[in-house]
Design an enzyme around this catalytic site. Sequence first.
Site, PDB file in Angstrom:
ATOM      1  N   ASP A   1      33.578 -31.450 -45.164  1.00 53.28           N
ATOM      2  CA  ASP A   1      33.196 -30.095 -45.193  1.00 53.28           C
ATOM      3  C   ASP A   1      33.743 -29.283 -43.939  1.00 53.28           C
ATOM      4  O   ASP A   1      33.246 -29.294 -42.560  1.00 53.28           O
ATOM      5  CB  ASP A   1      31.785 -29.808 -45.087  1.00 53.28           C
ATOM      6  CG  ASP A   1      31.164 -28.913 -46.356  1.00 53.28           C
ATOM      7  OD1 ASP A   1      32.134 -28.292 -46.753  1.00 53.28           O
ATOM      8  OD2 ASP A   1      30.241 -29.245 -46.664  1.00 53.28           O
TER       9      ASP A   1
ATOM     10  N   ARG B   1      32.183 -30.898 -38.514  1.00 54.83           N
ATOM     11  CA  ARG B   1      31.483 -32.218 -38.726  1.00 54.83           C
ATOM     12  C   ARG B   1      31.478 -33.377 -37.547  1.00 54.83           C
ATOM     13  O   ARG B   1      30.837 -34.172 -37.350  1.00 54.83           O
ATOM     14  CB  ARG B   1      31.808 -32.899 -40.049  1.00 54.83           C
ATOM     15  CG  ARG B   1      31.515 -32.041 -41.379  1.00 54.83           C
ATOM     16  CD  ARG B   1      29.918 -32.080 -41.392  1.00 54.83           C
ATOM     17  NE  ARG B   1      29.345 -31.449 -42.674  1.00 54.83           N
ATOM     18  CZ  ARG B   1      28.855 -30.268 -42.489  1.00 54.83           C
ATOM     19  NH1 ARG B   1      28.434 -29.776 -41.681  1.00 54.83           N
ATOM     20  NH2 ARG B   1      28.310 -29.683 -43.798  1.00 54.83           N
TER      21      ARG B   1
ATOM     22  N   ARG C   1      30.127 -17.463 -43.183  1.00 54.70           N
ATOM     23  CA  ARG C   1      31.060 -18.336 -43.595  1.00 54.70           C
ATOM     24  C   ARG C   1      32.101 -17.699 -44.487  1.00 54.70           C
ATOM     25  O   ARG C   1      33.114 -18.463 -44.777  1.00 54.70           O
ATOM     26  CB  ARG C   1      30.473 -19.689 -44.287  1.00 54.70           C
ATOM     27  CG  ARG C   1      29.474 -20.348 -43.234  1.00 54.70           C
ATOM     28  CD  ARG C   1      28.431 -21.139 -44.316  1.00 54.70           C
ATOM     29  NE  ARG C   1      29.088 -22.094 -45.115  1.00 54.70           N
ATOM     30  CZ  ARG C   1      28.488 -22.673 -46.131  1.00 54.70           C
ATOM     31  NH1 ARG C   1      27.145 -22.622 -46.231  1.00 54.70           N
ATOM     32  NH2 ARG C   1      29.073 -23.749 -47.129  1.00 54.70           N
TER      33      ARG C   1
ATOM     34  N   LYS D   1      35.187 -22.049 -52.697  1.00 55.07           N
ATOM     35  CA  LYS D   1      33.463 -22.032 -53.124  1.00 55.07           C
ATOM     36  C   LYS D   1      32.967 -20.746 -52.606  1.00 55.07           C
ATOM     37  O   LYS D   1      33.613 -20.104 -51.895  1.00 55.07           O
ATOM     38  CB  LYS D   1      33.159 -23.247 -52.417  1.00 55.07           C
ATOM     39  CG  LYS D   1      33.314 -23.365 -50.739  1.00 55.07           C
ATOM     40  CD  LYS D   1      32.800 -24.634 -50.079  1.00 55.07           C
ATOM     41  CE  LYS D   1      32.558 -24.651 -48.640  1.00 55.07           C
ATOM     42  NZ  LYS D   1      32.370 -25.855 -47.890  1.00 55.07           N
ATOM     43  N   HIS D   2      31.946 -20.619 -53.171  1.00 54.85           N
ATOM     44  CA  HIS D   2      31.018 -21.297 -54.050  1.00 54.85           C
ATOM     45  C   HIS D   2      30.933 -20.543 -55.470  1.00 54.85           C
ATOM     46  O   HIS D   2      30.358 -19.649 -55.655  1.00 54.85           O
ATOM     47  CB  HIS D   2      29.614 -21.435 -53.514  1.00 54.85           C
ATOM     48  CG  HIS D   2      29.600 -22.152 -52.093  1.00 54.85           C
ATOM     49  ND1 HIS D   2      29.822 -21.406 -50.987  1.00 54.85           N
ATOM     50  CD2 HIS D   2      29.498 -23.318 -51.620  1.00 54.85           C
ATOM     51  CE1 HIS D   2      29.675 -22.191 -50.034  1.00 54.85           C
ATOM     52  NE2 HIS D   2      29.421 -23.410 -50.342  1.00 54.85           N
TER      53      HIS D   2
ATOM     54  N   HIS E   1      20.220 -24.476 -50.734  1.00 58.19           N
ATOM     55  CA  HIS E   1      19.892 -25.725 -50.208  1.00 58.19           C
ATOM     56  C   HIS E   1      18.381 -26.228 -50.601  1.00 58.19           C
ATOM     57  O   HIS E   1      17.936 -26.908 -50.565  1.00 58.19           O
ATOM     58  CB  HIS E   1      20.203 -25.836 -48.569  1.00 58.19           C
ATOM     59  CG  HIS E   1      21.503 -25.981 -48.318  1.00 58.19           C
ATOM     60  ND1 HIS E   1      22.426 -24.888 -48.332  1.00 58.19           N
ATOM     61  CD2 HIS E   1      22.366 -27.088 -48.113  1.00 58.19           C
ATOM     62  CE1 HIS E   1      23.735 -25.413 -47.980  1.00 58.19           C
ATOM     63  NE2 HIS E   1      23.517 -26.663 -47.826  1.00 58.19           N
TER      64      HIS E   1
ATOM     65  N   ASP F   1      28.856 -28.682 -56.058  1.00 57.32           N
ATOM     66  CA  ASP F   1      28.240 -28.667 -54.583  1.00 57.32           C
ATOM     67  C   ASP F   1      27.173 -29.731 -54.670  1.00 57.32           C
ATOM     68  O   ASP F   1      26.836 -30.607 -55.505  1.00 57.32           O
ATOM     69  CB  ASP F   1      27.442 -27.278 -54.578  1.00 57.32           C
ATOM     70  CG  ASP F   1      27.324 -26.793 -53.103  1.00 57.32           C
ATOM     71  OD1 ASP F   1      27.609 -27.747 -52.303  1.00 57.32           O
ATOM     72  OD2 ASP F   1      27.056 -25.678 -52.880  1.00 57.32           O
TER      73      ASP F   1
END
Length: 1004
Positions: free
Chosen positions: A105, A113, A173, A203-204, A216, A290
């Site tokens: 990601d 990351r 984002r 995405k998304h 989430h 996802d």
Amino acid sequence: MSLYGFLNPESDTLLQKQPPLFATTDETWADSVFASMSLDEKIGQLFMVSAYTTAEQCNKKQIEELIQNYHIGGVIFMKGNPIRQVENTNFFQSISKIPLMFAIDGEWGLAMRLDSTIAFPKQIMLGAIQDNALLYKMGMEIGRQCNRMGLHINFAPVVDVNNNAQNPVINFRSFGEQKHNVAVKGHYYMAGMQEMNIITTAKHFPGHGDTDSDSHHSLPKIPYTKQRLDTLELYPFKYLINNNLTGMMVAHLSVPALDKTKNQASTLSHKIVTTLLKKDLGFEGLIFTDALNMKGVAKYFSPGELEVKALLAGNDVLLFPEDVSTAIKAVKNAVAQGTIPLDLIETRCKKILRAKKWVGLDSVQSIKTQNLYNDLNTPQAEQLKKQLIRAAITVVKDENNLLPFYRLDTCKTAFVSFKSTIDTCYVAAKNYTSIDHFSLSDFTNQNKKQALLDTLALYNTILINVEGSSMYASRKYGIKHDVIEYTKQIALQNSNVILIIHANPYALDFLADVVPHVSTIVVGYDFNNETQFETAQVIYGAYGAQGKLPVSAGGFAAGTGVSYPAIQRLKYTVPFEAGLNDTILQNIDTIAEFGVSQQAFPGCQILVARKGQVVFQKSYGNFSYDNTSQKVTNDVLYDIASITKSLGTTLSLMKLYDNHLFDLNQPLRDFIDIPGIDTTGKDTITIANILTHQSQLQSWIPFYQYMIQDYFNPKVTHLRSRKKSAQYPYRIGNSLYLHHSYQFIDSSISNVQSELYSVQVADNVYITKAYSDTIIAKIMASPLSDKKEVVYSDLGFYLFPRMIEKLSGKSIDEFLYSEFYNTLGAHNICYTPLHRFSKQQIAPTEKDEVFRKQIIQGHVHDPGAAMLGGISGHAGLFSNANDIAKISQMLLNGGSYGGIQYILPETISLFTSCPFCAENNRKGYGFDKAWQDTTKLDPTCKCTSSASFGHSGFTGTIFWVDPVHEIIYVFLSNRVHPDAENNKIGTQKIRPAIQKIIYEAIIP
């Protein structure tokens, strides 16, 4: 046409359907691998699991078991370290029968990351950029880094249209709220990565931008009509599909207009994944769910059931399943029971294998860890990051047309921060002009708050840096209410307030009460140090303002932005951007530190600029050889000695020459009103000959010695000796020493300033103004050389201030400040620096044991200049390296700097030429020149161009400008401290050695 056709109102030739990139990939390898696979292996290919490489979360053993026992097809790496991730990549690949695809990601690069990697700007910042080619370059660079890490998939770009400022999960984002801007930027970013054979994912899907909850933690609802979805949310996805998009990530959303099934996320909807995405939109690339451990789906379906539904919906790859063992068993059972057709598994498996072939997994190579960090953090990548940041910075409004501060001389500037730590934006801003910094972090002290308001009322320009500490609306972007209220108070009492917002642009909404009261608003989008540094450079016009708001906020519509071009001020950046090799350039450290260790000088400043960009600016050592003395910083001022001739006197004369007030071949008598000059032979000396040091004047005169009792009395012979001894301890010339009993002429010096003793020559040392007449008289009485030859002479430059004052009506210092220094933002270069700066900011020079009997600090080192009150044409200026670089860059720019034309280009060409080189005189008009003949002495490295020019100074200084290579080199030191006899800087050739490194660093 289907409702989900291409209803794009904008005309765009890019929206022509293209086949997926790996749809035409040779299938030989994929078919051969597929033919050898069992059902378990085919099912396993549809799973991608998460791996962590931090010491705390490392799950290497679990991944190893999943590869060996369940034949998983891929791994998504989460938080970790580059070296450990590559080691895990090699290990996982070595134990897998079928090559694994590795993903990350990395929306803003690997740094999302991985530690020790480059973090590119967040997408909301990228949304402000007008040059979309930069996003393509970023995509290629991120793709290159992915290749180096052995990664094949980057789950980016986010192409959700963020039209909800309270969106808790997409927000920063996203590229913003304008669908076409989102689509085009997503395409450029995607295309760059795919150029490097990285599978990307839009995405998304079908659009997560207009939600106020996080998938989430829950199942967000998108409550809009099909028409709205088709013309807004789906627009960017359709755009990318029609431009070779390789992958799609489906979000966990409830979209009743598309599928009314209760508690069923879009990820699990056949209507959304198969009917809409595959059939209606014609997407043939890889479809990823996802993460299946997110509560948006995991809350309503158990492991196994969830994965079966996801496959039936139309997804190819099941990402981040909570329980792989249970999920694979459930899928296998569903195949056995006919719930999932075997053909579905095989078709998806072949699709994944074709994708693996496209990314190069038909030939697996071990990833090397050697030089990994250097390969990931290249100068090219750092440069690109800076370019992206600069291109995004947005001037939202500028009602009083303040930016980019053309007239720095009219600005009395304050900079306000709301933190106790170093403010990087201020650090960068003070490179450009004189700025007073104020910091307020304690809002409980009412007296302190009011005192600062009272102080700020004295300034006509105030920069306020409001920094966030969070990108999330729920945390109010990390901006305290006290900061907002105090900013408003400042704005209400000052008309020229520049509000700098280093935060999510939606923070403008939090500052809505402040917005109407400030004249200028600049949005930097992020609060990291790199962004803050670049924001200051845009504000001061080193770079143009180009950005446009990607979202509506604070009463400003998306697309708002004031643009202006760069105005040729110095930029501050990394060496690579100026075509210099940073590794080679760092060798300067070794020479500078050697010079300090060998006591060639106590400390120094070194600056290197190329192509208008300062790429090296460091300070070394201390004020003295005592290591406990004050450290040298880039703000410290040095006595630049004879550099005054070039950057003071000659600069003034060039301006007057532009104004047609004199000709170089005119004689001195036309400009100097000195009684009896016509009887001295000096009346016919031309300006040209003085500037090129062939005037027949002698080199110098030790004027202070005329203050010593009987020094020039031929009957008194005991005052001087050719040898140093206890009786003759004071050096006053080459092999010449003064008797310890010497005395000054009565009434020549006073320790107290008065109307009579008004000229200060050092701390508590004063002389009368009459000595200025004495100096002129001694120059007039001095003999002329019999022949015209090059003799470096100060004497003519003692006279030029009189000429400058006669022609301009201003003293030389006033003329320089008004015509050059103040508007250049060169507020550190000055005469008599103690009138502006504390002694702690000025490096000391010689311990004068004869004339002033003290260590000289803050007063000019040259005794003759000191006797003129510190202001002369041959010496007297103090500066730091940065201000000398500004003047040098103005000369390199053809006389222009900061949008102001100071000197005509042809005048610069004339004065920096070598008019008498053919006569063995390397001098320019007021500048020194380099000999190309290596057998002849000059102050350079013998590697500069013949067009180069500059000057050195007795105190251990030099500046050199090379128009051919566009290089500026500045070296400042106090090598004369405490003893002027110390010439190690010369004998060890330190200054040319440093200059040589600069030229060796030029990248071919």
